[in-house]
Design a protein around this motif. Structure first.
Motif: not given
Length: 358
Positions: A164-179, A182-191
């Motif tokens: 699946q594909s994902l958009i993350v706002s606040g992506a450089a923040g404490s939660v956002g960068h983990v999202v 985790y989405a790309k490198n662990v859960l296998g997001a397509s984008k």
């Protein structure tokens, strides 16, 4: 070591309103006091005394300061300002069996040098009482509520699936960068499309998991976001920001896409306005917009800790430069409020942690 008799403590002297945070000066929202330290006693057999070593700085604390939400901050009382943190146990009441002197524990503690209180149900010994495998600050960031929030938001709220594909706002923040990671490198997001507030932050995100990162401060943000997402749209959106960024993302979602509402940092110092146009996008695209809070998912902590620790050790999640901003306040206790207020000025990359003692 002899036990302390006094402690510096910050209290909240009035609620924070829409005029913004006053972290210092004569009109500060916070007052620095010195209070006597009380020890666990027969009258408080379930209490412990901790030395506060490090505290978490989180945008959502401003909601607590707006009126004592959930008794986190009691205006005009002598109760210390509350925060998540790590403390060293110095003394325990006779009924406390979960902790012992010398333990490092994670819990809801306080803006204080020393704090006597009854541990919450979610308190735990850091790293299971074993020697720390990572810097102490990591146990307040990726391996604490920030990481757990990212984990449950993806797995439970969005039910995110590989491909699946994902958009993350606040992506450089404490939660956002983990999202993002985790989405790309662990859960296998397509984008994964990340949204942040500077070119440097965007470059960092593209290095650590984002397929494309977009600067919301760009004059062409809306067009650059649409180009990054592509004509097919995104399956899911993890929102930490709200406001105009949220409005810009929704038209780039697929039909029946899922939106996890985690935070609203752009609105915490603003009254905000109701946007009927955004409401219509939700309707027309039949989006599933779901608000969530980590407080509903503390039972996931053991699974999260194992999965996230394994991901760090395998190199799938990066915990180095860019994932946290650590401020050394040893001997500078009075700097706690201004450090926290820096969250709303974009002064941090990743998790903002204050170190108070060794």
């Amino acid at each position: 070591m002899s036990l302390p008799t006094n402690s510096k403590v910050f209290i909240l002297n009035r609620s924070i309103d829409d005029s913004g945070v006053k972290a210092s000066g004569p009109d500060s929202h916070f007052t620095l006091t010195t209070q006597p330290v009380t020890l666990p006693s027969p009258e408080t057999p379930n209490f412990i005394l901790v030395q506060v070593l490090a505290i978490s700085n989180d945008p959502a604390q401003i909601l607590w300061f707006r009126g004592g939400a959930r008794d986190m901050a009691i205006v005009g009382k002598a109760d210390p300002v509350k925060t998540y943190g790590i403390g060293r146990v110095l003394a325990v009441g006779k009924n406390v069996g979960k902790f012992k002197t010398g333990d490092l524990i994670f819990d809801m503690i306080a803006w204080a040098e020393y704090y006597t209180y009854e541990p919450t149900d979610r308190a735990y010994v850091v790293n299971g009482g074993r020697p720390l495998e990572f810097p102490l600050s990591t146990y307040l960031g990726i391996l604490a509520t920030s990481g757990l929030t990212a984990y449950v938001g993806l797995k439970n709220t969005l039910e995110f699936k590989p491909g699946q594909s994902l958009i993350v706002s606040g992506a450089a923040g404490s939660v956002g960068h983990v999202v993002v990671q985790y989405a790309k490198n662990v859960l296998g997001a397509s984008k994964v499309v990340a949204i942040a507030g500077s070119g440097d932050k965007c470059a960092w995100l593209e290095k650590h998991g984002a397929d494309k990162a977009v600067n919301y401060k760009s004059a062409e943000f809306t067009n650059e976001l649409a180009e990054a997402v592509g004509p097919d749209g995104a399956d899911a959106f993890f929102d930490n920001v709200a406001g105009r960024v949220y409005d810009a993302v929704l038209p780039n979602m697929k039909l029946h896409g899922k939106v996890a509402l985690c935070g609203a940092i752009s609105q915490y110092n603003s009254k905000g306005t109701y946007n009927a146009g955004t409401h219509m996008v939700v309707l027309i695209r039949r989006l599933h917009v779901i608000g969530f809070t980590v407080r509903d998912h503390y039972d996931e902590t053991p699974n999260f800790m194992k999965e996230c620790t394994d991901a760090i050790k395998s190199g799938k999640i990066w915990i180095g430069e860019g994932t946290e901003t650590v401020v050394d306040l040893r001997g500078k206790f009075e700097g706690i409020p201004e450090t926290w207020a820096g969250l709303f000025q974009g002064k941090n990359n990743g998790k903002l942690v204050s170190i108070l003692a060794d």
